[in-house]
Write a protein that holds these residues in place. Structure first.
Motif, PDB file in Angstrom:
ATOM      1  N   SER A 115     -11.909  10.715 -13.219  1.00 53.12           N
ATOM      2  CA  SER A 115     -12.251  12.128 -13.437  1.00 53.12           C
ATOM      3  C   SER A 115     -11.056  13.004 -13.107  1.00 53.12           C
ATOM      4  O   SER A 115     -11.063  13.754 -12.126  1.00 53.12           O
ATOM      5  N   SER A 116     -10.003  12.912 -13.898  1.00 55.43           N
ATOM      6  CA  SER A 116      -8.806  13.714 -13.647  1.00 55.43           C
ATOM      7  C   SER A 116      -9.075  15.169 -13.999  1.00 55.43           C
ATOM      8  O   SER A 116      -9.891  15.479 -14.865  1.00 55.43           O
ATOM      9  N   ALA A 117      -8.363  16.055 -13.301  1.00 56.21           N
ATOM     10  CA  ALA A 117      -8.522  17.485 -13.549  1.00 56.21           C
ATOM     11  C   ALA A 117      -7.164  18.096 -13.862  1.00 56.21           C
ATOM     12  O   ALA A 117      -6.157  17.770 -13.236  1.00 56.21           O
ATOM     13  N   ASP A 118      -7.137  18.985 -14.846  1.00 52.68           N
ATOM     14  CA  ASP A 118      -5.923  19.725 -15.193  1.00 52.68           C
ATOM     15  C   ASP A 118      -4.748  18.816 -15.541  1.00 52.68           C
ATOM     16  O   ASP A 118      -3.603  19.107 -15.206  1.00 52.68           O
ATOM     17  N   GLY A 119      -5.050  17.695 -16.179  1.00 56.84           N
ATOM     18  CA  GLY A 119      -3.976  16.795 -16.586  1.00 56.84           C
ATOM     19  C   GLY A 119      -3.288  16.092 -15.441  1.00 56.84           C
ATOM     20  O   GLY A 119      -2.177  15.576 -15.621  1.00 56.84           O
ATOM     21  N   ARG A 120      -3.918  16.059 -14.269  1.00 61.96           N
ATOM     22  CA  ARG A 120      -3.310  15.414 -13.095  1.00 61.96           C
ATOM     23  C   ARG A 120      -4.057  14.128 -12.795  1.00 61.96           C
ATOM     24  O   ARG A 120      -4.823  14.053 -11.830  1.00 61.96           O
ATOM     25  N   ALA A 121      -3.880  13.133 -13.642  1.00 59.29           N
ATOM     26  CA  ALA A 121      -4.527  11.845 -13.399  1.00 59.29           C
ATOM     27  C   ALA A 121      -4.074  11.322 -12.045  1.00 59.29           C
ATOM     28  O   ALA A 121      -2.884  11.331 -11.724  1.00 59.29           O
ATOM     29  N   PRO A 122      -5.002  10.864 -11.217  1.00 64.09           N
ATOM     30  CA  PRO A 122      -4.635  10.460  -9.854  1.00 64.09           C
ATOM     31  C   PRO A 122      -3.939   9.107  -9.808  1.00 64.09           C
ATOM     32  O   PRO A 122      -3.919   8.346 -10.780  1.00 64.09           O
ATOM     33  N   VAL A 123      -3.373   8.810  -8.652  1.00 64.99           N
ATOM     34  CA  VAL A 123      -2.929   7.459  -8.331  1.00 64.99           C
ATOM     35  C   VAL A 123      -4.130   6.758  -7.703  1.00 64.99           C
ATOM     36  O   VAL A 123      -4.664   7.206  -6.692  1.00 64.99           O
ATOM     37  N   PHE A 124      -4.572   5.670  -8.333  1.00 66.57           N
ATOM     38  CA  PHE A 124      -5.765   4.958  -7.889  1.00 66.57           C
ATOM     39  C   PHE A 124      -5.335   3.657  -7.226  1.00 66.57           C
ATOM     40  O   PHE A 124      -4.855   2.744  -7.884  1.00 66.57           O
ATOM     41  N   LEU A 125      -5.494   3.594  -5.908  1.00 68.25           N
ATOM     42  CA  LEU A 125      -5.120   2.413  -5.136  1.00 68.25           C
ATOM     43  C   LEU A 125      -6.344   1.539  -4.891  1.00 68.25           C
ATOM     44  O   LEU A 125      -7.301   1.966  -4.236  1.00 68.25           O
ATOM     45  N   ILE A 126      -6.329   0.329  -5.433  1.00 75.78           N
ATOM     46  CA  ILE A 126      -7.362  -0.664  -5.158  1.00 75.78           C
ATOM     47  C   ILE A 126      -6.748  -1.634  -4.156  1.00 75.78           C
ATOM     48  O   ILE A 126      -5.981  -2.520  -4.509  1.00 75.78           O
ATOM     49  N   ASP A 127      -7.065  -1.416  -2.883  1.00 78.47           N
ATOM     50  CA  ASP A 127      -6.334  -2.066  -1.804  1.00 78.47           C
ATOM     51  C   ASP A 127      -7.037  -3.336  -1.323  1.00 78.47           C
ATOM     52  O   ASP A 127      -8.237  -3.334  -1.056  1.00 78.47           O
ATOM     53  N   GLU A 128      -6.270  -4.418  -1.250  1.00 79.24           N
ATOM     54  CA  GLU A 128      -6.742  -5.721  -0.762  1.00 79.24           C
ATOM     55  C   GLU A 128      -7.918  -6.240  -1.600  1.00 79.24           C
ATOM     56  O   GLU A 128      -8.980  -6.584  -1.074  1.00 79.24           O
ATOM     57  N   THR A 187       0.828  -1.207   0.000  1.00 76.36           N
ATOM     58  CA  THR A 187       0.000   0.000   0.000  1.00 76.36           C
ATOM     59  C   THR A 187       0.860   1.253   0.000  1.00 76.36           C
ATOM     60  O   THR A 187       0.519   2.259  -0.636  1.00 76.36           O
ATOM     61  N   GLU A 188       1.980   1.187   0.691  1.00 73.12           N
ATOM     62  CA  GLU A 188       2.858   2.348   0.798  1.00 73.12           C
ATOM     63  C   GLU A 188       3.379   2.790  -0.568  1.00 73.12           C
ATOM     64  O   GLU A 188       3.649   3.988  -0.773  1.00 73.12           O
ATOM     65  N   ILE A 189       3.520   1.871  -1.507  1.00 73.57           N
ATOM     66  CA  ILE A 189       4.008   2.224  -2.838  1.00 73.57           C
ATOM     67  C   ILE A 189       3.084   3.242  -3.495  1.00 73.57           C
ATOM     68  O   ILE A 189       3.537   4.225  -4.102  1.00 73.57           O
ATOM     69  N   ALA A 190       1.777   3.033  -3.386  1.00 70.91           N
ATOM     70  CA  ALA A 190       0.817   3.976  -3.965  1.00 70.91           C
ATOM     71  C   ALA A 190       0.911   5.337  -3.280  1.00 70.91           C
ATOM     72  O   ALA A 190       0.864   6.388  -3.940  1.00 70.91           O
ATOM     73  N   LYS A 191       1.041   5.336  -1.962  1.00 73.44           N
ATOM     74  CA  LYS A 191       1.142   6.598  -1.225  1.00 73.44           C
ATOM     75  C   LYS A 191       2.398   7.369  -1.622  1.00 73.44           C
ATOM     76  O   LYS A 191       2.370   8.591  -1.808  1.00 73.44           O
ATOM     77  N   VAL A 192       3.501   6.644  -1.765  1.00 70.11           N
ATOM     78  CA  VAL A 192       4.765   7.268  -2.142  1.00 70.11           C
ATOM     79  C   VAL A 192       4.684   7.829  -3.559  1.00 70.11           C
ATOM     80  O   VAL A 192       5.152   8.938  -3.835  1.00 70.11           O
ATOM     81  N   LEU A 193       4.072   7.072  -4.472  1.00 69.01           N
ATOM     82  CA  LEU A 193       3.907   7.552  -5.845  1.00 69.01           C
ATOM     83  C   LEU A 193       3.107   8.848  -5.883  1.00 69.01           C
ATOM     84  O   LEU A 193       3.446   9.795  -6.596  1.00 69.01           O
ATOM     85  N   SER A 194       2.020   8.871  -5.138  1.00 69.56           N
ATOM     86  CA  SER A 194       1.171  10.060  -5.090  1.00 69.56           C
ATOM     87  C   SER A 194       1.957  11.282  -4.637  1.00 69.56           C
ATOM     88  O   SER A 194       1.882  12.357  -5.239  1.00 69.56           O
ATOM     89  N   LYS A 195       2.724  11.106  -3.583  1.00 72.42           N
ATOM     90  CA  LYS A 195       3.497  12.220  -3.045  1.00 72.42           C
ATOM     91  C   LYS A 195       4.623  12.635  -3.981  1.00 72.42           C
ATOM     92  O   LYS A 195       4.848  13.830  -4.215  1.00 72.42           O
ATOM     93  N   ALA A 196       5.333  11.645  -4.540  1.00 77.20           N
ATOM     94  CA  ALA A 196       6.486  11.944  -5.390  1.00 77.20           C
ATOM     95  C   ALA A 196       6.066  12.608  -6.702  1.00 77.20           C
ATOM     96  O   ALA A 196       6.767  13.486  -7.215  1.00 77.20           O
ATOM     97  N   LEU A 197       4.928  12.189  -7.242  1.00 75.12           N
ATOM     98  CA  LEU A 197       4.478  12.710  -8.543  1.00 75.12           C
ATOM     99  C   LEU A 197       3.542  13.912  -8.410  1.00 75.12           C
ATOM    100  O   LEU A 197       3.135  14.487  -9.408  1.00 75.12           O
ATOM    101  N   GLY A 198       3.179  14.258  -7.169  1.00 73.92           N
ATOM    102  CA  GLY A 198       2.302  15.401  -6.975  1.00 73.92           C
ATOM    103  C   GLY A 198       0.904  15.171  -7.510  1.00 73.92           C
ATOM    104  O   GLY A 198       0.259  16.080  -8.023  1.00 73.92           O
ATOM    105  N   ARG A 199       0.422  13.934  -7.376  1.00 72.59           N
ATOM    106  CA  ARG A 199      -0.913  13.591  -7.872  1.00 72.59           C
ATOM    107  C   ARG A 199      -1.795  13.158  -6.707  1.00 72.59           C
ATOM    108  O   ARG A 199      -1.312  12.588  -5.738  1.00 72.59           O
ATOM    109  N   PRO A 200      -3.098  13.428  -6.805  1.00 70.56           N
ATOM    110  CA  PRO A 200      -3.991  12.995  -5.724  1.00 70.56           C
ATOM    111  C   PRO A 200      -4.033  11.480  -5.613  1.00 70.56           C
ATOM    112  O   PRO A 200      -3.922  10.771  -6.613  1.00 70.56           O
ATOM    113  N   LEU A 201      -4.186  10.999  -4.390  1.00 73.07           N
ATOM    114  CA  LEU A 201      -4.326   9.568  -4.140  1.00 73.07           C
ATOM    115  C   LEU A 201      -5.794   9.265  -3.872  1.00 73.07           C
ATOM    116  O   LEU A 201      -6.405   9.851  -2.978  1.00 73.07           O
TER     117      LEU A 201
END
Length: 309
Positions: free
Chosen positions: A131-144, A56-70
């Motif tokens: 529903s991405s906004a301003d070209g900021r496609a989110p990181v979508f975590l489907i957990d467990e 799960t942490e991988i998705a959180k880290v990606l979101s933060k590193a890429l500046g995209r909503p999680l």
């Protein structure tokens, strides 16, 4: 607080590993490679492994590193479309119908068109992810994902194949830009091959001792160096036993934090007995470690550490 600026995707495997490292996530070459390819090929990444290894942490880290909503879809038994994808705001729709009737409006088609519009649509995680906004496609975590049933898993095929969902009253809603999809499973059941084929795959294992020691150094910087080495050696040894539930990396960090808060500098039987609840979560495992098995593990790791200098 303003949104973090969207960062470009890494252009190489080394950049991917460095990006994760900048967020204090230590990734091996294999994980860095499959993550880079998932981002480059715009394919979902299917992460499998024991609970507590950092999927799960991988998705959180990606979101933060890429500046995209999680956006996180936490799966559970009985998860349905109304909870995962969308539902209609029924109280607001009923109020609109009553107001229309009170004003003398009798055009059923117009009323239906009004109440089944975006205004009354409640977007749940799947629809939000499309529903991405301003070209900021989110990181979508489907957990467990393995906690859901096969019917919901089958529904996800449309989402992962075409990044779209169909709402009968509105039609098909398609993502302008595909989200970055991370799927995790603890393998409590097998996920169907049809879904796996739409993803890139990686098995996330427990870290080895040097990796786990570095994780503690980064996550619990105040932890005494000698104590950190003992903690890691002890946890690594526990994972070789036939426990009901092996401690994960999160539990290792919690234990190191707890012992640091208690100003401990070394492991001893009393300290282990007093704090074992931060590391193990099942009474049978705790009872076993508080007995002779725990003493033997402590003696073994101290001998090994002493021999290693």
């Amino acid at each position: 607080m303003p949104d973090q600026a969207c960062q470009p995707l890494p252009s190489s495997i080394d950049e991917t590993i460095a990006m994760l490292g900048d967020q204090d996530y230590l990734a091996g070459r294999a994980l860095g490679t499959v993550l880079f390819l998932a981002l480059k090929m715009k394919r979902p990444l299917f992460l499998e492994g024991e609970a507590g290894v950092g999927k799960t942490e991988i998705a959180k880290v990606l979101s933060k590193a890429l500046g995209r909503p999680l956006i996180r879809l936490q799966c559970y038994e009985g998860l349905d479309i109304s909870s995962a994808v969308y539902e209609w705001n029924y109280p607001a729709q009923m109020l609109e119908i009553r107001l229309a009737e009170a004003s003398g409006l009798t055009d059923r088609d117009r009323i239906e068109s009004d109440i089944f519009s975006e205004r009354y649509l409640i977007r749940r995680p799947v629809l939000q992810a499309l529903s991405s906004a301003d070209g900021r496609a989110p990181v979508f975590l489907i957990d467990e994902l393995d906690r859901t049933d096969e019917a919901f898993e089958a529904f996800l095929l449309e989402v992962l194949s075409d990044f779209q969902v169909t709402i009968p009253e509105l039609g098909t809603i398609r993502a302008a830009e595909p989200p970055i999809v991370i799927i995790t499973t603890n393998r409590t059941r097998e996920v169907h091959d049809a879904l796996k084929r739409r993803c890139l795959y990686h098995w996330v294992d427990y870290p080895n001792a040097p990796q786990e020691l570095e994780i503690i150094r980064r996550k619990v910087p105040d932890c005494n160096a000698a104590l950190s080495a003992q903690i890691v050696a002890y946890v690594q040894k526990l994972r070789t036993l036939d426990l009901f539930k092996n401690p994960g990396v999160a539990e290792t960090i919690d234990w190191a934090t707890a012992l640091t808060e208690l100003d401990r500098l070394a492991l001893d039987p009393e300290t282990i007995s007093d704090t074992i609840g931060t590391l193990l979560k099942y009474q049978d495992d705790i009872a076993r470690i508080q007995g002779s098995d725990g003493v033997k593990v402590l003696d073994d790791i101290k001998s090994e550490l002493q021999a290693a200098g």
